[in-house]
Write a protein that holds these residues in place. Structure first.
Motif, PDB file in Angstrom:
ATOM      1  N   TYR A  43      65.071  21.524  30.730  1.00 37.26           N
ATOM      2  CA  TYR A  43      66.370  20.946  30.386  1.00 37.26           C
ATOM      3  C   TYR A  43      67.301  21.211  31.554  1.00 37.26           C
ATOM      4  CZ  TYR A  43      70.393  19.371  27.725  1.00 37.26           C
ATOM      5  OH  TYR A  43      71.484  18.664  27.299  1.00 37.26           O
ATOM      6  N   ASN A  44      67.667  20.131  32.250  1.00 32.87           N
ATOM      7  CA  ASN A  44      68.564  20.224  33.405  1.00 32.87           C
ATOM      8  C   ASN A  44      70.000  20.156  32.893  1.00 32.87           C
ATOM      9  OD1 ASN A  44      69.662  20.229  35.958  1.00 32.87           O
ATOM     10  ND2 ASN A  44      69.200  18.070  36.359  1.00 32.87           N
ATOM     11  N   ASP A  45      70.642  21.325  32.848  1.00 34.72           N
ATOM     12  CA  ASP A  45      71.923  21.462  32.168  1.00 34.72           C
ATOM     13  C   ASP A  45      73.107  21.137  33.083  1.00 34.72           C
ATOM     14  OD1 ASP A  45      73.640  22.038  30.066  1.00 34.72           O
ATOM     15  OD2 ASP A  45      73.638  24.200  30.442  1.00 34.72           O
ATOM     16  N   CYS A  75      74.137  15.143  30.936  1.00 30.87           N
ATOM     17  CA  CYS A  75      75.122  14.490  31.809  1.00 30.87           C
ATOM     18  C   CYS A  75      76.557  14.893  31.473  1.00 30.87           C
ATOM     19  CB  CYS A  75      74.979  12.971  31.708  1.00 30.87           C
ATOM     20  SG  CYS A  75      73.363  12.371  32.238  1.00 30.87           S
ATOM     21  N   ASP A  76      76.715  15.766  30.485  1.00 29.91           N
ATOM     22  CA  ASP A  76      78.042  16.244  30.115  1.00 29.91           C
ATOM     23  C   ASP A  76      78.283  17.615  30.745  1.00 29.91           C
ATOM     24  OD1 ASP A  76      78.520  13.982  28.489  1.00 29.91           O
ATOM     25  OD2 ASP A  76      77.319  14.891  26.886  1.00 29.91           O
ATOM     26  N   ALA A  77      79.205  18.371  30.202  1.00 27.51           N
ATOM     27  CA  ALA A  77      79.480  19.711  30.718  1.00 27.51           C
ATOM     28  C   ALA A  77      78.315  20.638  30.377  1.00 27.51           C
ATOM     29  CB  ALA A  77      80.774  20.252  30.108  1.00 27.51           C
ATOM     30  N   PRO A  78      78.018  21.614  31.236  1.00 26.93           N
ATOM     31  CA  PRO A  78      76.923  22.544  30.959  1.00 26.93           C
ATOM     32  C   PRO A  78      77.102  23.244  29.616  1.00 26.93           C
ATOM     33  CG  PRO A  78      77.729  22.832  33.208  1.00 26.93           C
ATOM     34  CD  PRO A  78      78.693  21.909  32.525  1.00 26.93           C
ATOM     35  N   GLY A  79      76.007  23.368  28.868  1.00 30.53           N
ATOM     36  CA  GLY A  79      76.087  23.988  27.544  1.00 30.53           C
ATOM     37  C   GLY A  79      75.719  25.452  27.522  1.00 30.53           C
ATOM     38  N   GLY A  80      75.140  25.949  28.631  1.00 36.37           N
ATOM     39  CA  GLY A  80      74.730  27.347  28.683  1.00 36.37           C
ATOM     40  C   GLY A  80      73.233  27.505  28.486  1.00 36.37           C
ATOM     41  N   VAL A  81      72.748  28.711  28.778  1.00 39.64           N
ATOM     42  CA  VAL A  81      71.306  28.964  28.757  1.00 39.64           C
ATOM     43  C   VAL A  81      70.713  28.784  27.360  1.00 39.64           C
ATOM     44  CG1 VAL A  81      69.504  30.659  29.221  1.00 39.64           C
ATOM     45  CG2 VAL A  81      71.491  30.561  30.703  1.00 39.64           C
ATOM     46  N   GLY A  82      71.372  29.317  26.338  1.00 41.63           N
ATOM     47  CA  GLY A  82      70.851  29.179  24.979  1.00 41.63           C
ATOM     48  C   GLY A  82      70.763  27.730  24.550  1.00 41.63           C
ATOM     49  N   PHE A  83      71.803  26.975  24.845  1.00 42.64           N
ATOM     50  CA  PHE A  83      71.834  25.537  24.549  1.00 42.64           C
ATOM     51  C   PHE A  83      70.676  24.826  25.253  1.00 42.64           C
ATOM     52  CE2 PHE A  83      73.139  21.315  26.022  1.00 42.64           C
ATOM     53  CZ  PHE A  83      73.510  20.687  24.839  1.00 42.64           C
ATOM     54  N   ALA A  84      70.476  25.141  26.533  1.00 45.74           N
ATOM     55  CA  ALA A  84      69.427  24.476  27.320  1.00 45.74           C
ATOM     56  C   ALA A  84      68.038  24.812  26.788  1.00 45.74           C
ATOM     57  CB  ALA A  84      69.557  24.886  28.791  1.00 45.74           C
ATOM     58  N   ARG A  85      67.817  26.067  26.422  1.00 49.25           N
ATOM     59  CA  ARG A  85      66.502  26.438  25.871  1.00 49.25           C
ATOM     60  C   ARG A  85      66.247  25.705  24.562  1.00 49.25           C
ATOM     61  NH1 ARG A  85      67.626  32.217  27.276  1.00 49.25           N
ATOM     62  NH2 ARG A  85      66.588  32.577  29.277  1.00 49.25           N
ATOM     63  N   ASN A  86      67.249  25.655  23.698  1.00 49.42           N
ATOM     64  CA  ASN A  86      67.078  24.965  22.413  1.00 49.42           C
ATOM     65  C   ASN A  86      66.747  23.497  22.607  1.00 49.42           C
ATOM     66  OD1 ASN A  86      67.595  27.281  20.912  1.00 49.42           O
ATOM     67  ND2 ASN A  86      69.772  26.827  20.675  1.00 49.42           N
ATOM     68  N   ARG A  87      67.448  22.843  23.543  1.00 49.20           N
ATOM     69  CA  ARG A  87      67.191  21.420  23.780  1.00 49.20           C
ATOM     70  C   ARG A  87      65.781  21.203  24.331  1.00 49.20           C
ATOM     71  NH1 ARG A  87      71.534  22.105  22.028  1.00 49.20           N
ATOM     72  NH2 ARG A  87      70.240  22.104  20.187  1.00 49.20           N
ATOM     73  N   ALA A  88      65.373  22.068  25.248  1.00 55.14           N
ATOM     74  CA  ALA A  88      64.028  21.934  25.832  1.00 55.14           C
ATOM     75  C   ALA A  88      62.955  22.095  24.759  1.00 55.14           C
ATOM     76  CB  ALA A  88      63.835  22.967  26.941  1.00 55.14           C
TER      77      ALA A  88
END
Length: 348
Positions: A43-45, A75-88
């Protein structure tokens, strides 16, 4: 039967390290085993560097290795590491519901070729556990942290969990079965999402195991997410779980350490828990000579004067509020037959 492992990689401005990170995935020995299927979900945050271009270059390489390579861009503002892991995780599960195991890897870290094979072997036998590993670090500033993580006894991985070092197995080495998967906190920058996940995992009956081989190069650099987390935040998270999971279940306890750490813990406790503290213990004669620890800034009279005794009179249960490398600490503790996690807990 095919076993399916997903490697989860959150990326934020990882251009400097991505090539080496992804190459370490491509070099995994598990790829030679025909009953294991590997997927990589990135997930490219909202990276502002050339991370996307590096990722694009790896599509064909992974395809040639029969690795499913999924890249999702924010493509929006970075969501953070936890957000990125969840999306991935969400994206890879939506594509393939048969995934059984998750291997976590940060974009600035590197896996040794045997990592997935070794951790998968342990996880098959311990599906209720977070499986960590020893790791290599590239700096002298975190030697004590590295030594502690790599050498902590396996019997203490689930008990020595309230120290300043964080989880007893470092997040970049985690490998888990799908049954122990949970959502990471998405509160964003400054949130110790790995520590929250770790405590909730233990609270829900999860176990912790470690492969005693150095399977990850855990990179240290000024941009590490760790530096965005305030020590006060970590203290508050630890204290919350320590109170609920340990102190609330005790009728009374004492504190070994009447210095800065011990007093900080005492005054951080809610009044109902403070009143369970029967005394302090210490070795410093300047603290012992009055027979009491004076804490005049606390609102209730009972908390302002707490008895103090020499540590030779130590009685369980108690909380140790000392630096772990304090000279003589372990020698004193060794005189007693106390069991960590039953008779005492370390909080620092």
């Amino acid at each position: 039967m095919i076993e399916h492992v997903a490697v989860i990689i959150p990326v934020f401005n990882g251009e400097k390290w991505l090539e080496e990170c992804l190459q370490s995935v491509a070099d995994q020995s598990i790829l030679k085993i025909n009953y294991v299927k590997l997927s990589v979900s990135v997930y490219n945050d909202a990276s502002a560097d050339n991370s996307k271009q590096v990722l694009d270059c790896w599509r064909l390489k992974f395809e040639n290795l029969s690795i499913d390579f999924i890249v999702t861009d924010n493509c929006d503002a970075p969501g953070g590491v936890g957000f990125a892991r969840n999306r991935a995780i969400d994206v890879v599960l939506a594509k393939n519901e048969s995934i059984e195991y998750f291997c976590f890897l940060d974009c600035d870290d590197v896996m040794k070729p045997q990592r997935i094979e070794k951790q998968l072997e342990m996880c098959r036998l311990n599906q209720n556990a977070i499986i960590g590993s020893q790791f290599i670090r590239n700096d002298a500033a975190t030697v004590r942290f590295t030594d502690w993580c790599n050498n902590l006894s396996g019997s203490l991985l689930e008990t020595q969990i309230y120290t300043s070092h964080g989880p007893t197995v470092a997040m970049p080495t985690w490998f888990i079965h799908r049954s122990k998967l949970q959502k990471f906190s998405e509160e964003g920058t400054g949130t110790p999402e790995d520590l929250l996940f770790f405590y909730k995992h233990l609270r829900n009956g999860g176990k912790v195991k470690r492969v005693d081989e150095k399977l990850v190069f855990y990179r240290y650099h000024p941009s590490n997410t760790t530096f965005s987390i305030k020590s006060e935040t970590i203290w508050n998270v630890k204290l919350h779980f320590f109170i609920e999971d340990v102190l609330e279940k005790l009728d009374k306890f004492s504190i070994w350490g009447a210095g800065k750490l011990g007093k900080q813990l005492f005054r951080s406790l809610p009044e109902s828990i403070r009143h369970k503290v029967t005394q302090f213990f210490d070795v410093d004669q300047s603290k012992l000579k009055h027979g009491f620890v004076n804490l005049p800034y606390l609102p209730d009279e009972k908390s302002k004067w707490v008895p103090i005794e020499h540590v030779d009179s130590l009685k369980s249960p108690f909380v140790i509020c000392l630096k772990l490398n304090l000279l003589g600490f372990e020698e004193i503790l060794a005189k007693f037959q106390f069991l960590e996690g039953v008779d005492y807990w370390i909080f620092n």
